[in-house]
Design an enzyme around this catalytic site. Structure first.
Site, PDB file in Angstrom:
ATOM      1  N   ASP A 141       3.809  -1.929   5.507  1.00 19.16           N
ATOM      2  CA  ASP A 141       2.776  -2.365   6.450  1.00 19.16           C
ATOM      3  C   ASP A 141       3.310  -3.580   7.194  1.00 19.16           C
ATOM      4  O   ASP A 141       3.485  -4.649   6.604  1.00 19.16           O
ATOM      5  CB  ASP A 141       1.480  -2.707   5.715  1.00 19.16           C
ATOM      6  CG  ASP A 141       0.290  -2.870   6.648  1.00 19.16           C
ATOM      7  OD1 ASP A 141       0.509  -3.132   7.849  1.00 19.16           O
ATOM      8  OD2 ASP A 141      -0.859  -2.736   6.178  1.00 19.16           O
ATOM      9  N   ARG A 143       1.873  -4.877   9.989  1.00 20.90           N
ATOM     10  CA  ARG A 143       0.845  -5.441  10.871  1.00 20.90           C
ATOM     11  C   ARG A 143       0.589  -6.924  10.594  1.00 20.90           C
ATOM     12  O   ARG A 143       0.702  -7.374   9.462  1.00 20.90           O
ATOM     13  CB  ARG A 143      -0.465  -4.666  10.697  1.00 20.90           C
ATOM     14  CG  ARG A 143      -0.405  -3.235  11.175  1.00 20.90           C
ATOM     15  CD  ARG A 143      -1.666  -2.480  10.837  1.00 20.90           C
ATOM     16  NE  ARG A 143      -1.835  -2.317   9.398  1.00 20.90           N
ATOM     17  CZ  ARG A 143      -2.884  -1.707   8.830  1.00 20.90           C
ATOM     18  NH1 ARG A 143      -3.859  -1.237   9.597  1.00 20.90           N
ATOM     19  NH2 ARG A 143      -2.945  -1.605   7.519  1.00 20.90           N
TER      20      ARG A 143
END
EC number: 3.5.4.25
Length: 213
Positions: A141, A143
């Protein structure tokens, strides 16, 4: 809804990188929003805040939504993204005020569209979403949500009721000076296609999805 004992924001040292570029009326099937466009100078990403009603100086219902072309636009049933966006927009209209921040550069948890499609192909061969990203040599991930905190401050918002199942969104807002006074679950009924995806979010990424049990 889950109340949170917020002991106060923990502000990270980070420069403001987001600039408000444009604002316009945006009528939708849900209701009339104010679309506020932002440019992130770090990556060139263009983000938009969909603002419903008066939110400055309040504690609005707020959704940080990661872009998902396959789910949001093509209505893919392999994820819950499109349904979450729909529920969030309906939710803020029902509340009478709120914000949906649509975050570009978050496709495939930040790996991009083509890599996400490649990861989907690996999932068809038996890998889960975490394993597929790693098999491609990419982050699980990638983000970041600090940009969302900057957008909220620009809108005059210092505290929110966060519409999310992802604890990292909550933690990131708090680290960046936004007080999260309540976490509001956003639980979408699973289907045959997205149940493995949702289970992986719960079991490997700590998303709060009690309804899967």
């Amino acid at each position: 809804m889950t109340d949170l004992a917020d002991v106060g924001p923990k502000v990270e040292d980070s420069a403001e990188t987001v600039e408000r570029m444009v604002e316009t009326r945006l009528p939708t099937t849900y209701g009339e929003f104010r679309a506020v466009g932002y440019l992130d100078s770090r990556w060139g990403h263009e983000h938009v805040a969909l603002v419903y009603g008066e939110v400055a100086g309040t504690t609005p219902l707020t959704r940080l939504h990661s872009e998902c072309l396959t789910g949001d636009v093509f209505a893919s049933t392999r994820c819950d993204c499109g349904d979450q966006l729909d529920a969030a927009m309906r939710g803020v209209v029902t509340e009478g005020a709120g914000v949906v921040i649509y975050l570009k550069g978050h496709e495939g948890r930040g790996i991009g569209l083509l890599a996400k499609l490649a990861a989907m192909r690996l999932q068809e061969e038996g890998l889960d979403t975490v394993e597929a990203n790693l098999a491609l040599g990419l982050p699980v991930d990638a983000r970041e949500y600090d940009v969302a905190a900057q957008i909220l401050r620009d809108l005059g918002i210092e505290q929110v009721r966060l519409l999310s199942n992802n604890p990292e969104k909550l933690d990131s807002l708090r680290r960046n000076g936004i007080s999260v006074v309540e976490r509001v679950p956003l639980l979408i009924a699973p289907n045959e296609d997205n149940l493995p995806y949702l289970r992986t979010k719960r079991e490997r990424l700590d998303h709060l999805l009690p309804h899967l049990a």
